[in-house]
Design a protein around this motif. Structure first.
Motif, short mmCIF file in Angstrom:
data_model
loop_
_atom_site.label_atom_id
_atom_site.label_comp_id
_atom_site.label_asym_id
_atom_site.label_seq_id
_atom_site.Cartn_x
_atom_site.Cartn_y
_atom_site.Cartn_z
N GLY A 37 -5.04 76.61 46.62
CA GLY A 37 -3.94 76.82 45.71
C GLY A 37 -4.27 77.77 44.56
N LEU A 38 -5.16 78.74 44.84
CA LEU A 38 -5.59 79.69 43.81
C LEU A 38 -5.40 81.12 44.31
CD1 LEU A 38 -8.91 77.89 42.84
CD2 LEU A 38 -6.83 77.96 41.46
N THR A 39 -5.64 82.06 43.43
CA THR A 39 -5.60 83.46 43.82
C THR A 39 -6.96 83.88 44.36
OG1 THR A 39 -6.31 84.29 41.66
CG2 THR A 39 -3.94 83.92 41.99
N LYS A 40 -6.95 84.99 45.09
CA LYS A 40 -8.21 85.54 45.59
C LYS A 40 -9.13 85.91 44.43
CE LYS A 40 -9.86 89.17 48.74
NZ LYS A 40 -9.40 90.26 49.66
N GLY A 41 -8.55 86.43 43.34
CA GLY A 41 -9.34 86.78 42.17
C GLY A 41 -10.01 85.58 41.55
N ALA A 42 -9.34 84.42 41.59
CA ALA A 42 -9.93 83.21 41.04
C ALA A 42 -11.15 82.78 41.84
CB ALA A 42 -8.89 82.09 41.02
N VAL A 43 -11.09 82.97 43.15
CA VAL A 43 -12.25 82.63 43.99
C VAL A 43 -13.43 83.51 43.60
CG1 VAL A 43 -13.16 82.47 46.33
CG2 VAL A 43 -10.75 81.91 45.88
N TYR A 44 -13.18 84.81 43.45
CA TYR A 44 -14.25 85.74 43.09
C TYR A 44 -14.75 85.52 41.66
CZ TYR A 44 -14.00 88.50 47.36
OH TYR A 44 -14.07 88.92 48.66
N HIS A 45 -13.94 84.88 40.84
CA HIS A 45 -14.39 84.55 39.49
C HIS A 45 -15.50 83.51 39.52
CE1 HIS A 45 -14.25 83.81 35.18
NE2 HIS A 45 -14.12 82.52 35.42
N HIS A 46 -15.47 82.64 40.55
CA HIS A 46 -16.45 81.56 40.65
C HIS A 46 -17.57 81.83 41.65
CE1 HIS A 46 -14.16 78.76 38.12
NE2 HIS A 46 -13.07 79.24 38.72
N PHE A 47 -17.31 82.70 42.62
CA PHE A 47 -18.29 83.00 43.66
C PHE A 47 -18.33 84.51 43.89
CE2 PHE A 47 -16.79 78.71 44.46
CZ PHE A 47 -17.99 78.00 44.56
N SER A 48 -19.52 85.03 44.14
CA SER A 48 -19.68 86.47 44.30
C SER A 48 -19.09 86.98 45.62
CB SER A 48 -21.15 86.86 44.22
OG SER A 48 -21.90 86.24 45.26
#
Length: 210
Positions: free
Chosen positions: A43-54
């Motif tokens: 339930g997040l954006t792709k950018g949010a995933v990259y904010h937490h993981f490289s």
């Protein structure tokens, strides 16, 4: 309740992402799972995933670590509590430290036969992370627990003299190969039965002789 701190919100989001990714990696495999898939599931954006993981590999590593943590809990519970172990209570062997190693080994093999664990730990883990990193993570979790169990059994005189670390690595390698055999078998049920029996015999062979 007070508002959560930023650190608490970050931990919660990271945990949700790892949980969502674990379900997808376990069901579809690493290659077939994209960051977009994980973002949608969480339930997040792709950018949010990259904010937490490289990247996807970094996210997979977090999933692999969580699997190791879960396996460690399962193994410890089986080793410490015979009644909840893989094969139930073992009567007079309950306080036997070598029997505890046996129960833990059986719990590990049974857990690795589960589709999600099999895919993440056995099939994709070495390919994505490399054997060195996989073993490094395992040495902090499942392999560490096995070594501690053997060390306790050695201290109680239940296994003969010898280097505990070497024995732990050899036994762990055998268990992992057995789990891999089950994972790739045409008849996983039959293979698991045989691997469990051979693992029992292997651990029994470590027992000290009067």
């Amino acid at each position: 309740m007070g508002r959560r701190t930023q650190a608490e919100r970050t931990r919660a989001t990271t945990g949700e992402l790892v949980e969502a990714a674990g379900l997808l990696f376990g069901r579809d495999g690493y290659a077939a799972t994209s960051i977009d898939d994980v973002a949608r599931a969480g339930g997040l954006t792709k950018g949010a995933v990259y904010h937490h993981f490289s990247g996807k590999a970094d996210l997979f590593r977090a999933v692999f670590v969580r699997q190791q943590e879960r396996l460690t809990t399962v193994i410890a519970e089986a080793a410490l509590h015979p009644a909840t172990g893989a094969d139930g209570a073992e009567g007079g062997e309950d306080a036997d430290l070598l029997a505890a190693v046996r129960r833990g080994a059986r719990a590990f093999l049974l857990a690795c036969a589960e589709p999600e664990t099999r895919r993440i730990v056995l099939l994709d883990g070495p390919a994505v992370l490399g054997w060195d990193e996989v073993r490094r993570i395992e040495y902090g979790h499942t392999l560490r627990l096995l070594r501690e169990g053997l060390a306790a059994a050695a201290g109680a005189g239940r296994i003969g003299p010898g280097d505990v670390t070497v024995r732990a690595h050899l036994l762990f390698g055998a268990l992992c190969e057995g789990a891999m055999l089950v994972a790739r078998a045409d008849d996983p049920g039959a293979a698991l039965t045989e691997v469990l029996a051979r693992a029992d015999a292997l651990i029994a062979s470590l027992a000290s002789r009067p």
